[in-house]
Design a protein around this motif. Structure first.
Motif, short mmCIF file in Angstrom:
data_model
loop_
_atom_site.label_atom_id
_atom_site.label_comp_id
_atom_site.label_asym_id
_atom_site.label_seq_id
_atom_site.Cartn_x
_atom_site.Cartn_y
_atom_site.Cartn_z
N ASN A 17 64.12 22.69 9.57
CA ASN A 17 63.60 21.66 8.67
C ASN A 17 63.69 22.07 7.19
O ASN A 17 63.19 21.37 6.34
CB ASN A 17 62.16 21.29 9.04
CG ASN A 17 61.23 22.48 8.97
OD1 ASN A 17 61.63 23.57 8.57
ND2 ASN A 17 59.99 22.28 9.36
N TYR A 18 64.31 23.19 6.88
CA TYR A 18 64.52 23.67 5.52
C TYR A 18 63.22 23.79 4.72
O TYR A 18 63.16 23.42 3.56
CB TYR A 18 65.52 22.79 4.77
CG TYR A 18 66.88 22.81 5.40
CD1 TYR A 18 67.67 23.94 5.33
CD2 TYR A 18 67.35 21.71 6.09
CE1 TYR A 18 68.91 23.98 5.92
CE2 TYR A 18 68.59 21.73 6.69
CZ TYR A 18 69.37 22.87 6.61
OH TYR A 18 70.59 22.89 7.19
N ASN A 19 62.19 24.26 5.38
CA ASN A 19 60.92 24.52 4.72
C ASN A 19 61.08 25.79 3.88
O ASN A 19 61.50 26.82 4.38
CB ASN A 19 59.84 24.71 5.80
CG ASN A 19 58.47 24.91 5.22
OD1 ASN A 19 58.30 24.93 4.00
ND2 ASN A 19 57.50 25.07 6.10
N PRO A 20 60.76 25.75 2.57
CA PRO A 20 60.95 26.94 1.74
C PRO A 20 60.11 28.14 2.21
O PRO A 20 60.55 29.28 2.10
CB PRO A 20 60.52 26.51 0.35
CG PRO A 20 60.13 25.10 0.43
CD PRO A 20 60.29 24.61 1.81
N TYR A 21 58.92 27.88 2.75
CA TYR A 21 58.10 28.98 3.26
C TYR A 21 58.75 29.62 4.48
O TYR A 21 58.73 30.84 4.63
CB TYR A 21 56.70 28.49 3.62
CG TYR A 21 55.84 28.19 2.43
CD1 TYR A 21 55.46 29.20 1.56
CD2 TYR A 21 55.40 26.90 2.16
CE1 TYR A 21 54.68 28.94 0.46
CE2 TYR A 21 54.62 26.62 1.06
CZ TYR A 21 54.26 27.64 0.22
OH TYR A 21 53.49 27.38 -0.87
N ALA A 22 59.32 28.81 5.33
CA ALA A 22 59.96 29.35 6.53
C ALA A 22 61.19 30.18 6.16
O ALA A 22 61.42 31.25 6.74
CB ALA A 22 60.34 28.22 7.47
#
Length: 103
Positions: A17-22
């Motif tokens: 999901n291209y989450n910056p935290y991930a």
């Protein structure tokens, strides 16, 4: 082998999901893995810790004892400290990132 594929898919799942935290967590984990492997290799390469006392109880003055600051042993100890400090800083950053995501 299917278990390894399941593990890898679960590890990479947050990146879908291209989450910056991930993505930041994944990069930190990779850098921590590299730093830990480097620290392990450096520790295994280091020579044993000798006290400089010979068999009869006297101290042995050698060239290496006088120039200990420039020896291979001192360089390996310095690199060990550097690798472990990097690993500790990354672990704290990873923990802070985990706390930030949970809040």
């Amino acid at each position: 082998m299917p278990d390894m594929m399941y593990l890898m898919s679960n590890l990479l799942a947050p990146l879908d999901n291209y989450n910056p935290y991930a993505i930041a967590r994944f990069i930190l984990l990779l850098v921590m893995l590299v730093a830990s492997i480097v620290a392990i290799v450096i520790v295994l390469i280091q020579p044993g810790n000798s006290t400089g006392i010979d068999a009869l109880g006297g101290s042995s003055e050698t060239f290496f004892g006088k120039n200990k600051g420039r020896s291979f042993e001192s360089k390996m100890k310095r690199w060990t400290v550097i690798a472990l400090v990097v690993l500790a800083v990354l672990a704290v950053a990873f923990y802070i990132l985990q706390i930030g995501v949970g809040a």
